[in-house]
Design a protein around this motif. Structure first.
Motif, PDB file in Angstrom:
ATOM      1  N   SER A  18     -19.907  50.016 -10.798  1.00 27.33           N
ATOM      2  CA  SER A  18     -19.878  49.090 -12.126  1.00 27.33           C
ATOM      3  C   SER A  18     -19.107  48.699 -12.590  1.00 27.33           C
ATOM      4  O   SER A  18     -17.407  49.266 -11.984  1.00 27.33           O
ATOM      5  CB  SER A  18     -19.911  49.430 -14.199  1.00 27.33           C
ATOM      6  OG  SER A  18     -20.646  49.882 -13.413  1.00 27.33           O
ATOM      7  N   ILE A  97     -17.713  43.994 -20.548  1.00 28.23           N
ATOM      8  CA  ILE A  97     -18.939  43.290 -20.521  1.00 28.23           C
ATOM      9  C   ILE A  97     -19.045  45.026 -18.757  1.00 28.23           C
ATOM     10  O   ILE A  97     -18.151  44.368 -17.990  1.00 28.23           O
ATOM     11  CB  ILE A  97     -19.433  41.763 -19.285  1.00 28.23           C
ATOM     12  CG1 ILE A  97     -19.189  41.499 -21.320  1.00 28.23           C
ATOM     13  CG2 ILE A  97     -20.703  42.499 -18.822  1.00 28.23           C
ATOM     14  CD1 ILE A  97     -19.301  39.886 -20.383  1.00 28.23           C
ATOM     15  N   TRP A  98     -19.798  45.479 -18.878  1.00 27.21           N
ATOM     16  CA  TRP A  98     -20.729  46.522 -17.990  1.00 27.21           C
ATOM     17  C   TRP A  98     -21.750  45.580 -16.704  1.00 27.21           C
ATOM     18  O   TRP A  98     -22.677  45.578 -17.073  1.00 27.21           O
ATOM     19  CB  TRP A  98     -20.555  47.645 -17.985  1.00 27.21           C
ATOM     20  CG  TRP A  98     -19.867  48.523 -18.560  1.00 27.21           C
ATOM     21  CD1 TRP A  98     -19.043  49.264 -17.872  1.00 27.21           C
ATOM     22  CD2 TRP A  98     -18.741  48.394 -19.441  1.00 27.21           C
ATOM     23  NE1 TRP A  98     -18.113  50.226 -18.640  1.00 27.21           N
ATOM     24  CE2 TRP A  98     -18.594  49.653 -19.122  1.00 27.21           C
ATOM     25  CE3 TRP A  98     -19.365  48.190 -20.972  1.00 27.21           C
ATOM     26  CZ2 TRP A  98     -17.118  49.918 -21.169  1.00 27.21           C
ATOM     27  CZ3 TRP A  98     -18.513  48.145 -21.735  1.00 27.21           C
ATOM     28  CH2 TRP A  98     -17.630  49.327 -22.571  1.00 27.21           C
ATOM     29  N   VAL A  99     -21.285  45.241 -15.251  1.00 27.10           N
ATOM     30  CA  VAL A  99     -22.341  44.552 -14.464  1.00 27.10           C
ATOM     31  C   VAL A  99     -22.212  45.632 -13.023  1.00 27.10           C
ATOM     32  O   VAL A  99     -21.102  45.837 -12.735  1.00 27.10           O
ATOM     33  CB  VAL A  99     -21.638  43.656 -13.441  1.00 27.10           C
ATOM     34  CG1 VAL A  99     -22.559  43.205 -13.248  1.00 27.10           C
ATOM     35  CG2 VAL A  99     -21.035  42.638 -15.265  1.00 27.10           C
ATOM     36  N   GLY A 103     -24.066  43.833  -8.218  1.00 29.98           N
ATOM     37  CA  GLY A 103     -24.199  42.456  -8.592  1.00 29.98           C
ATOM     38  C   GLY A 103     -25.636  41.718  -9.438  1.00 29.98           C
ATOM     39  O   GLY A 103     -26.590  42.774  -9.152  1.00 29.98           O
ATOM     40  N   VAL A 109     -29.729  42.250 -20.462  1.00 32.57           N
ATOM     41  CA  VAL A 109     -28.420  42.184 -21.258  1.00 32.57           C
ATOM     42  C   VAL A 109     -28.503  43.053 -22.592  1.00 32.57           C
ATOM     43  O   VAL A 109     -29.230  43.301 -23.140  1.00 32.57           O
ATOM     44  CB  VAL A 109     -27.856  40.609 -21.362  1.00 32.57           C
ATOM     45  CG1 VAL A 109     -26.614  40.992 -22.261  1.00 32.57           C
ATOM     46  CG2 VAL A 109     -28.454  39.850 -20.040  1.00 32.57           C
ATOM     47  N   ASN A 134     -26.014  50.283 -15.760  1.00 37.32           N
ATOM     48  CA  ASN A 134     -26.080  49.592 -14.525  1.00 37.32           C
ATOM     49  C   ASN A 134     -26.858  50.013 -14.090  1.00 37.32           C
ATOM     50  O   ASN A 134     -27.077  49.056 -12.990  1.00 37.32           O
ATOM     51  CB  ASN A 134     -24.275  49.223 -14.019  1.00 37.32           C
ATOM     52  CG  ASN A 134     -23.676  48.491 -15.004  1.00 37.32           C
ATOM     53  OD1 ASN A 134     -22.030  48.360 -15.015  1.00 37.32           O
ATOM     54  ND2 ASN A 134     -24.456  47.514 -16.173  1.00 37.32           N
ATOM     55  N   ILE A 139     -27.122  44.986 -17.586  1.00 39.32           N
ATOM     56  CA  ILE A 139     -26.116  44.408 -18.672  1.00 39.32           C
ATOM     57  C   ILE A 139     -25.736  44.948 -19.860  1.00 39.32           C
ATOM     58  O   ILE A 139     -26.715  44.813 -20.312  1.00 39.32           O
ATOM     59  CB  ILE A 139     -25.420  43.013 -17.986  1.00 39.32           C
ATOM     60  CG1 ILE A 139     -25.587  42.834 -16.181  1.00 39.32           C
ATOM     61  CG2 ILE A 139     -24.102  42.730 -18.627  1.00 39.32           C
ATOM     62  CD1 ILE A 139     -25.421  41.068 -16.564  1.00 39.32           C
ATOM     63  N   PHE A 189     -22.025  36.684 -14.672  1.00 39.40           N
ATOM     64  CA  PHE A 189     -22.295  38.254 -14.544  1.00 39.40           C
ATOM     65  C   PHE A 189     -23.190  38.028 -13.766  1.00 39.40           C
ATOM     66  O   PHE A 189     -23.413  39.069 -14.192  1.00 39.40           O
ATOM     67  CB  PHE A 189     -21.586  38.341 -16.036  1.00 39.40           C
ATOM     68  CG  PHE A 189     -20.331  37.369 -16.797  1.00 39.40           C
ATOM     69  CD1 PHE A 189     -19.224  39.005 -16.019  1.00 39.40           C
ATOM     70  CD2 PHE A 189     -21.111  36.764 -17.295  1.00 39.40           C
ATOM     71  CE1 PHE A 189     -18.146  38.628 -16.734  1.00 39.40           C
ATOM     72  CE2 PHE A 189     -18.696  36.180 -17.736  1.00 39.40           C
ATOM     73  CZ  PHE A 189     -18.090  36.918 -17.841  1.00 39.40           C
ATOM     74  N   GLY A 191     -26.299  38.293 -15.616  1.00 39.09           N
ATOM     75  CA  GLY A 191     -27.366  38.258 -16.747  1.00 39.09           C
ATOM     76  C   GLY A 191     -27.960  36.919 -17.261  1.00 39.09           C
ATOM     77  O   GLY A 191     -28.369  35.594 -16.372  1.00 39.09           O
TER      78      GLY A 191
END
Length: 446
Positions: A18, A97-99, A103, A109, A134, A139, A189, A191
């Motif tokens: 992440s 925020i965890w992405v 990507g 979200v 993730n 997200i 991000f 989302g």
């Protein structure tokens, strides 16, 4: 990864698979003149904001359930490791925020609201993480908001300086400000702002119900998951009128000896915490229970959440709702007899009625896993380790079966966030809860 938002550029840090953005300010610090004011939009900035550490939690006292015979208690369960304590400050309006590392674009979200009885809890507790979500292509966002009297003090002194002649609900306005920030900026991000699932547990569930009932969130919530706190008339969430909450606020002001809003704002934060604890104990002694809470002010909440539900004024969106075996208002006799508590039926009734009104399929669960390690059973908050996918952070001797249950729950939750349906190829069928067939999936080890 650097995300370019309307306020500036944020740089996250890599953690496992992440990219995590920690401590993003979504509003100005609610201090000084902004104490007991609605959250104010943050300033734009130049350069790159290094979002590499969690921000402090809101002002609060310690955990509310100490260890007892045969059970760990919340301080052992969630708050035993000081490495996870981010400190405490009135300057607390931040989100994380965890992405996914790889990507993506237009990812669903998850917008998480922590519990804590509206008096505590925080967004970076060790049982919270977006890493498992993730891995499923979702997200995760977690938020801080003002708690206790910092977030919910209602009093005529504060009404008088407000153009709407209202007060309190600052903690809910914080949540709405955070939701708006996410709605407006999450595309940076990767989302999808049109696919935000608001979810929370305990007071976070109660907050979620307030948000789906408030006109101020129109168009920003696509789905919602309500965990252990839904209120349709069973007395779990007391949503008083503004006047009723102001009576409790008067107890607070009487304790302080203050006679103006200016004097109240000059109080040290630590003194407010002390007064907060005294009033909270008085509320329980007088049978009010959880009473420093959101109020019906005609603006954030036009009616109580019970009235909004009865009148069909909640958002017409897909819902998941559930409870645990040893949940709020469950008595020892209920546990001994195997009788579900009041939240069990409330979830069913909520899902059936909202489904009939909206046409969406809604889903109910009942978590019954007795966690290994002590005699607490399926206690209030027990499911957090599982649906957050953080069993490895828990002190308990988790088994392979526990990890399988967690994987199943994370899959159900993220599937729902993607499509409004928890079902998929990798999990057993979960039938919707309908009037003709009020299905409730039981979540336990196999």
């Amino acid at each position: 990864m650097v995300a370019c938002t309307k306020y500036g550029k944020f740089e996250g840090i890599k953690e496992n698979q992440s990219i995590v953005f920690k401590g993003i300010p979504y509003a100005k610090a609610p201090v000084g003149e902004l104490r007991w004011k609605a959250p104010q939009e943050p300033e734009c900035f130049e350069g790159i904001f290094k979002a590499d550490r969690f921000a402090p939690k809101s002002m609060q006292k310690g955990p509310q359930m100490p260890p007892q015979d045969g059970i760990a208690g919340y301080d052992v369960e969630f708050y035993d490791d000081p490495a996870w304590d981010p400190g405490m400050s009135e300057d607390c309006l931040y989100l994380n925020i965890w992405v996914p590392e790889e990507g993506g674009e237009n990812l669903p979200v998850a917008f998480w609201i922590h519990g804590g009885g509206f008096g505590g809890g925080y967004s970076s507790e060790k049982e919270f993480s977006g890493e498992a979500y993730n891995r499923k292509g979702v997200i995760m966002v977690t938020i801080e908001y003002r708690c206790g009297f910092f977030g919910f003090l209602a009093h005529p002194l504060l009404d008088a300086e407000n153009e709407k002649s209202i007060s309190g609900n600052y903690g809910i306005l914080d949540q709405i400000a955070a939701l708006k920030w996410v709605y407006e900026n999450i595309a940076a991000f990767g989302g999808d702002p049109n696919n935000i699932t608001v979810h929370g547990q305990s007071a976070g569930c109660m907050s979620t119900q307030v948000l789906i009932s408030s006109p101020l969130t129109e168009g920003m919530i696509a789905k919602a998951i309500l965990q252990s706190g839904i209120e349709i008339g069973g007395g779990v969430l007391y949503t008083p009128t503004l006047q009723q909450e102001e009576e409790i606020g008067q107890w607070f002001v009487d304790l302080t000896g203050c006679s103006s809003a200016e004097e109240l704002r000059a109080l040290p934060a630590e003194k407010i915490l002390d007064y907060n604890m005294q009033i909270m104990l008085r509320c329980f002694r007088e049978g009010l229970g959880l009473a420093i809470v959101p109020n019906v002010d005609g603006y954030v909440l036009p009616q109580s959440v019970v009235e909004c539900f009865k009148n069909g004024q909640e958002r017409a969106i897909p819902y998941m709702a559930g409870a645990v075996e040893n949940d709020l208002a469950v008595t020892p006799e209920m546990l001994e007899n195997g009788t579900p508590g009041p939240l069990y039926q409330a979830n069913i009734d909520f899902c059936i009625e909202t489904s009939k009104r909206s046409g969406h399929k809604n889903y109910c669960y009942y978590f019954t896993r007795h966690l290994p390690g002590d005699q607490w059973g399926a206690f209030h908050s027990a499911e957090l380790w599982y649906m957050q996918g953080t069993l490895d952070r828990c002190w308990r001797p988790m088994t392979d079966a526990d990890h399988a249950l967690s994987e199943k729950m994370v899959t159900y939750w993220t599937n729902f966030m993607k499509t409004g349906d928890p079902n998929g190829e990798d999990v057993p069928e979960w039938k919707p809860c309908t009037e003709a067939d009020p299905q409730v999936v039981v979540l336990d080890v196999e």
